[in-house]
Design a protein around this motif. Structure first.
Motif, short mmCIF file in Angstrom:
data_model
loop_
_atom_site.label_atom_id
_atom_site.label_comp_id
_atom_site.label_asym_id
_atom_site.label_seq_id
_atom_site.Cartn_x
_atom_site.Cartn_y
_atom_site.Cartn_z
N GLY A 237 -34.22 -82.25 -38.27
CA GLY A 237 -33.45 -83.35 -38.83
C GLY A 237 -33.49 -83.43 -40.36
N LYS A 238 -33.72 -82.31 -41.03
CA LYS A 238 -33.76 -82.30 -42.49
C LYS A 238 -32.42 -82.73 -43.09
N SER A 239 -31.35 -82.10 -42.57
CA SER A 239 -30.03 -82.41 -43.12
C SER A 239 -29.65 -83.86 -42.82
N SER A 240 -30.03 -84.33 -41.61
CA SER A 240 -29.72 -85.72 -41.27
C SER A 240 -30.44 -86.67 -42.23
N LEU A 241 -31.68 -86.33 -42.59
CA LEU A 241 -32.44 -87.18 -43.52
C LEU A 241 -31.83 -87.17 -44.91
N ALA A 257 -29.93 -75.15 -33.70
CA ALA A 257 -31.00 -74.77 -34.62
C ALA A 257 -30.49 -73.69 -35.56
N GLY A 258 -30.75 -73.84 -36.84
CA GLY A 258 -30.28 -72.85 -37.80
C GLY A 258 -28.93 -73.21 -38.38
N THR A 259 -28.62 -74.49 -38.48
CA THR A 259 -27.34 -74.92 -39.03
C THR A 259 -27.26 -74.69 -40.54
N1 LIG Z 1 -32.40 -88.86 -31.78
C1 LIG Z 1 -32.41 -88.37 -33.00
N2 LIG Z 1 -31.75 -87.24 -33.29
C2 LIG Z 1 -31.79 -86.77 -34.54
C3 LIG Z 1 -32.51 -87.44 -35.55
N3 LIG Z 1 -32.38 -86.73 -36.69
C4 LIG Z 1 -31.59 -85.68 -36.42
N4 LIG Z 1 -31.24 -85.70 -35.10
C5 LIG Z 1 -30.44 -84.71 -34.43
O1 LIG Z 1 -31.12 -83.47 -34.46
C6 LIG Z 1 -30.17 -82.40 -34.57
C7 LIG Z 1 -30.51 -81.54 -35.77
O2 LIG Z 1 -30.32 -82.28 -36.94
P1 LIG Z 1 -30.17 -81.60 -38.37
O3 LIG Z 1 -30.17 -82.66 -39.36
O4 LIG Z 1 -29.03 -80.66 -38.37
O5 LIG Z 1 -31.52 -80.77 -38.43
P2 LIG Z 1 -31.98 -79.71 -39.53
O6 LIG Z 1 -33.45 -79.85 -39.66
O7 LIG Z 1 -31.18 -79.84 -40.75
O8 LIG Z 1 -31.65 -78.36 -38.81
P3 LIG Z 1 -31.39 -76.91 -39.45
O9 LIG Z 1 -30.41 -77.05 -40.53
O10 LIG Z 1 -30.90 -76.12 -38.31
O11 LIG Z 1 -32.71 -76.42 -39.91
C8 LIG Z 1 -28.82 -83.05 -34.66
O12 LIG Z 1 -28.24 -83.04 -33.40
C9 LIG Z 1 -29.11 -84.46 -35.11
O13 LIG Z 1 -28.14 -85.38 -34.69
C10 LIG Z 1 -33.21 -88.64 -35.22
O14 LIG Z 1 -33.88 -89.29 -36.03
N5 LIG Z 1 -33.12 -89.05 -33.93
#
Ligand SMILES: Nc1nc2c(ncn2[C@@H]2O[C@H](COP(=O)(O)OP(=O)(O)OP(=O)(O)O)[C@@H](O)[C@H]2O)c(=O)[nH]1
Ligand SMILES: [Mg+2]
Length: 456
Positions: A237-241, A257-259
């Motif tokens: 959830g790095k990008s989401s944060l 995974a790996g977006t």
């Molecule tokens: N339930 C829930 N889902 C989350 C949360 N944060 C992220 N997600 C979900 O987790 C998935 C991955 O989120 P990303 O933000 O793309 O994760 P990332 O770490 O950037 O992933 P990469 O870019 O692949 O390394 C997505 O489907 C999000 O919607 C959270 O706090 N709660």
């Protein structure tokens, strides 16, 4: 550092400068500013004469051929009551690029030359209208990226920072005067009283310097901020944060995974403190060439960070793979552990853990715990928001203050070895004087004579 001799007292030895003072492009109004001894002649040829001082008058603007090319407002500020301390003419025309070029051209035809960058403010400094720190504050106010930075720059422009520095210089001047007196009259016994006095004064000025330094460090954060890098396994959830902190959908988020592949940089502000946040590719071994390059980039970013936000999945915690990743972080890198997706962990509460100062549980999905994370980012940056108004210090100021501090520390060691003591004070003082750009040895002499009766 210009001394009094370098400062021409009147502008008459200089040429006359002109520049478009408003930003390039189209606007309701555009301003051309002219400063220097030739202002009267320029007003004569463009306006048909100098307007009354400080009175806005509407006039046709006329070029060298006698053609009217615009009609606008003219304002005349006679020396020394102007921004630069020289005669200044401000011409407000219609703010189109062509009109502005014609207005500037008319000034040049009438004898002005184009001003160098910052030249109006440089002249203001040379004319003694501003000291160096204030002149720098002008630029900082214009460049301010947040309300807090702007407010802080305005305080410096009003002379608060300079006044604090000058107060330190004045204390040092006094202490030096007392010390020089001891040096000049070796036959006089340097009694215990004098030693105690010097010790107490030195302690006082050191404490005051610490305060100025603390406020300056705060202010310098407002200028330059910190660089924060998100790192973690894929899909945590790095990008989401990042999107949450930015308040915008900047990074692509998918359940795959790996977006994220490229490092994505966002400039955000928390309480006015600028923070560059960098989202990176999830760290894992990959056979995909693009992803591998992304992971390499992520590690590179981590080494450049002021602070690494290690994002972990709350439900997973720190397993073997996470351990491995953590052990690869540079040992000296400051880090926060962010356990994300707290909404998926039954019974877990969001927020900071009292027993683990650098851990926080959040949900990028619901926003829970984000406020704690923001606070922790500010803390890690060294921001103490509740403090008094900070000085929007530059690196130059911080270095000068730190140098002054070193000399005062040295002075403590040299107490009683008065010549060395005096020399350290002098060096501390000259470091401080660099900040405002004003120091003359006359200050010291005057102080000595005024405090001591030599004929005695
Ligand atoms: N339930 C829930 N889902 C989350 C949360 N944060 C992220 N997600 C979900 O987790 C998935 C991955 O989120 P990303 O933000 O793309 O994760 P990332 O770490 O950037 O992933 P990469 O870019 O692949 O390394 C997505 O489907 C999000 O919607 C959270 O706090 N709660
Ligand atoms: Mg991502």
């Amino acid at each position: 550092m210009p001394s009094a001799e370098d400062r021409p007292t009147r502008g008459s030895t200089r040429d006359t400068i002109a520049a478009i003072a408003t930003p390039a492009g189209r606007g309701g109004i555009g301003v051309v500013r002219v400063s220097g001894p030739g202002v009267a002649g320029i007003a004569q040829s463009i306006l048909g004469g100098l307007p009354a001082p400080r009175r806005a008058v509407q006039r046709p603007f006329v070029d060298a051929r006698g053609d009217t090319f615009d009609r606008g407002i003219a304002l005349y500020f006679p020396a020394p009551h102007s921004y630069t301390g020289e005669p200044v003419l401000e011409l407000q025309g219609h703010g189109g690029p062509v009109v502005m070029q014609m207005l500037l051209g008319a000034c040049l035809d009438a004898g002005a030359r184009i001003a160098d960058p910052g030249e109006f403010t440089r002249r203001a400094y040379l004319e003694g209208k501003l000291d160096l720190a204030q002149a720098e504050a002008v630029a900082d106010l214009i460049d301010a990226a947040s309300r807090e930075a702007a407010r802080s720059a305005l305080h410096s422009l009003a002379g608060e920072f300079s006044a604090a520095v000058n107060a330190l210089v004045a204390q040092l001047t006094e202490l030096r005067a007392l010390t020089e007196a001891v040096l000049d009259f070796p036959q006089e016994e340097v009694d215990e009283l004098h030693l105690e006095d010097a010790r107490a004064r030195l302690a006082h000025v050191r404490a005051a310097l610490e305060q100025v330094l603390a406020k300056s460090r705060q202010g310098s954060l407002l200028r330059s901020g910190i660089h924060v890098v998100f790192a973690g396994r894929p899909n945590v959830g790095k990008s989401s944060l990042l999107n949450r902190l930015a308040g915008e959908d900047r990074a692509i988020v998918t359940p795959i995974a790996g977006t994220t592949r490229d490092a994505l940089r966002e400039a955000i502000h928390i309480d006015g403190v600028p923070i560059i946040v960098v989202d990176t590719a999830g760290l894992r071994e990959s056979h995909d060439q693009i992803e591998r390059l992304g992971v390499e980039r992520a590690w590179r970013e981590v080494t450049r960070a002021d602070l690494v936000l290690v994002v972990l999945e709350g439900g997973v915690g720190i397993g073997a793979e996470e351990q491995e990743m953590l052990s690869r972080l540079p040992a000296e890198a400051a880090r926060l552990l962010v356990f994300n997706k707290v909404d998926l962990v039954p019974g877990a509460t969001a927020g900071r853990r009292p027993q683990a100062a650098n851990e926080v549980w959040v949900s990028a999905k619901t926003g829970a715990g984000l406020e704690d994370l923001r606070r922790m980012l500010l803390e890690a940056a060294g921001w103490n928001g509740a403090g008094e108004s900070p000085f929007l210090a530059r690196e130059r100021h911080l270095r000068a203050l730190a140098r002054a501090r070193r000399h005062l520390e040295e002075a403590v060691q040299q107490l009683e070895r008065w010549e060395f003591f005096a020399e350290e004070l002098r060096l501390a003082q000259s470091a401080l004087s660099e900040i405002t750009g004003a120091f003359t040895a006359d200050d010291l002499l005057g102080e000595i004579f005024s405090r001591f009766c030599i004929g005695k």
